[in-house]
Scaffold this active site. Structure first.
Site, PDB file in Angstrom:
ATOM      1  N   THR A  13     -41.664  90.840 -31.466  1.00 40.59           N
ATOM      2  CA  THR A  13     -42.661  91.094 -30.431  1.00 40.59           C
ATOM      3  C   THR A  13     -43.486  89.827 -30.188  1.00 40.59           C
ATOM      4  O   THR A  13     -43.637  88.987 -31.061  1.00 40.59           O
ATOM      5  CB  THR A  13     -43.588  92.259 -30.822  1.00 40.59           C
ATOM      6  OG1 THR A  13     -44.394  91.887 -31.949  1.00 40.59           O
ATOM      7  CG2 THR A  13     -42.773  93.498 -31.157  1.00 40.59           C
ATOM      8  N   GLY A  14     -43.982  89.714 -28.969  1.00 42.69           N
ATOM      9  CA  GLY A  14     -44.771  88.538 -28.618  1.00 42.69           C
ATOM     10  C   GLY A  14     -44.000  87.252 -28.790  1.00 42.69           C
ATOM     11  O   GLY A  14     -44.527  86.266 -29.311  1.00 42.69           O
ATOM     12  N   SER A  15     -42.740  87.247 -28.343  1.00 39.61           N
ATOM     13  CA  SER A  15     -41.868  86.093 -28.619  1.00 39.61           C
ATOM     14  C   SER A  15     -41.518  85.282 -27.377  1.00 39.61           C
ATOM     15  O   SER A  15     -40.525  84.563 -27.364  1.00 39.61           O
ATOM     16  CB  SER A  15     -40.581  86.563 -29.306  1.00 39.61           C
ATOM     17  OG  SER A  15     -39.956  87.615 -28.602  1.00 39.61           O
ATOM     18  N   SER A  17     -43.450  82.905 -26.363  1.00 41.55           N
ATOM     19  CA  SER A  17     -44.024  81.571 -26.581  1.00 41.55           C
ATOM     20  C   SER A  17     -44.476  81.464 -28.033  1.00 41.55           C
ATOM     21  O   SER A  17     -44.449  82.440 -28.787  1.00 41.55           O
ATOM     22  CB  SER A  17     -45.222  81.327 -25.650  1.00 41.55           C
ATOM     23  OG  SER A  17     -46.276  82.230 -25.948  1.00 41.55           O
ATOM     24  N   SER A 146     -52.798  86.956 -40.495  1.00 39.09           N
ATOM     25  CA  SER A 146     -53.617  85.749 -40.316  1.00 39.09           C
ATOM     26  C   SER A 146     -54.408  85.502 -41.588  1.00 39.09           C
ATOM     27  O   SER A 146     -54.757  86.451 -42.310  1.00 39.09           O
ATOM     28  CB  SER A 146     -54.595  85.939 -39.156  1.00 39.09           C
ATOM     29  OG  SER A 146     -55.591  84.920 -39.149  1.00 39.09           O
ATOM     30  N   TYR A 159     -61.315  90.847 -35.406  1.00 38.57           N
ATOM     31  CA  TYR A 159     -59.970  90.286 -35.588  1.00 38.57           C
ATOM     32  C   TYR A 159     -59.604  90.234 -37.066  1.00 38.57           C
ATOM     33  O   TYR A 159     -58.522  90.671 -37.478  1.00 38.57           O
ATOM     34  CB  TYR A 159     -59.921  88.893 -34.969  1.00 38.57           C
ATOM     35  CG  TYR A 159     -58.615  88.162 -35.187  1.00 38.57           C
ATOM     36  CD1 TYR A 159     -57.448  88.598 -34.586  1.00 38.57           C
ATOM     37  CD2 TYR A 159     -58.565  87.015 -35.984  1.00 38.57           C
ATOM     38  CE1 TYR A 159     -56.248  87.927 -34.771  1.00 38.57           C
ATOM     39  CE2 TYR A 159     -57.373  86.334 -36.167  1.00 38.57           C
ATOM     40  CZ  TYR A 159     -56.223  86.795 -35.567  1.00 38.57           C
ATOM     41  OH  TYR A 159     -55.043  86.125 -35.759  1.00 38.57           O
TER      42      TYR A 159
END
Length: 269
Positions: A13-15, A17, A146, A159
């Site tokens: 996912t989110g691939s 960039s 993160s 976050y």
């Protein structure tokens, strides 16, 4: 080294960039068939075309994973593309926060957006795709978290908290999958270079040195702001290499862990 991924089916996912795109490219280079996900047709297709040019197999699916309707469409199309998914990389996410001068300035809707982006979107995909992995007796779930999950900043509380929840569910999921052949792991990146950071580095150089030297600003940020012990910027390939290992059958003995890859920046054990 052969990572034994030939023929495996991956959704990243989110691939379209950044880190996600590099994970997709590396998985494809190892022989996996990859579903590239994003929200922009042009960018997602560009990653697919690059993979195809290098001899790999990939297709693009589009959708906002914070939307239940869009997420369902992504799940259906991704599963249909290669008749199933063996490897799920939950890379989509990011901070919904604007940097706040005070912890108490963060409104509740930003907290909610952060959990939608970074925790609930991965849960949607896990619930939909992992039962089939369990039935087949093999699978990989990889969360991109993160360093803020364990070393948060006051200016981005929602976050960091959402990523901490992602670390927690990574471990609880591994226990829920005990003995099934499906593993659950995560990666905590530190500061990873993207072109969007260039303006920050340039502003730092101007403020600290009165120069237009972006590299000088970068070096100051790494040493005095991020406080890395490795003297270079993190690159998407640093995260992608770890993701490929965790996706591989070679990592059968690794589950329930979240690996920190941050250039030595996190000041905790």
């Amino acid at each position: 080294m052969d990572m034994q991924l030939k023929g495996r089916r991956a959704l990243v996912t989110g691939s379209s960039s950044g880190i996600g795109a590099e994970i997709a490219r590396m998985l494809a280079a190892e022989g996996a068939r990859v579903v590239v996900h994003g929200r922009d047709t042009r960018r997602a297709q560009a990653v697919v075309d690059e993979i195809a040019t290098r001899g790999g197999q990939a297709v693009a699916v589009l959708g906002d994973l914070t939307s239940a309707e869009d997420a369902e469409r992504v799940i259906v199309e991704a599963t249909r593309a290669f008749d199933g998914i063996d490897i799920l990389v939950n890379n989509v996410g990011g901070s919904a926060n604007v940097a706040r001068p005070d912890w108490f300035d963060t409104p509740l809707d930003e907290w909610q957006q952060n959990f939608e982006n970074n925790t609930l979107a991965p849960v949607r995909l896990i619930r939909a795709l992992v039962p089939a992995m369990r039935e087949r007796g093999w699978g990989r779930i990889i969360q991109i978290s993160s360093r803020n999950a364990i070393s948060p900043h006051a200016q981005f509380p929602g976050y960091g908290a959402a990523k901490a929840a992602l670390n927690n569910l990574t471990l609880s999921l591994s226990k829920g999958l005990a003995g099934t052949g499906v593993t659950s792991n995560g990666i905590m990146p530190g500061l990873i270079y993207t072109p969007q950071l260039d303006e920050w580095f340039l502003e730092t150089a101007r403020r600290e040195f009165g120069t237009e030297d972006r590299d000088q600003g970068r070096d100051f940020v790494l040493k005095h702001v991020v406080r890395q012990t490795v003297d270079r910027s993190g690159q998407p390939r640093d995260i992608a290499a770890a993701a490929v290992y965790l996706a591989s059958p070679l990592s059968d003995f690794v589950t329930g862990t979240t690996i920190r890859i941050d250039g030595g920046a996190t000041p905790t054990v």
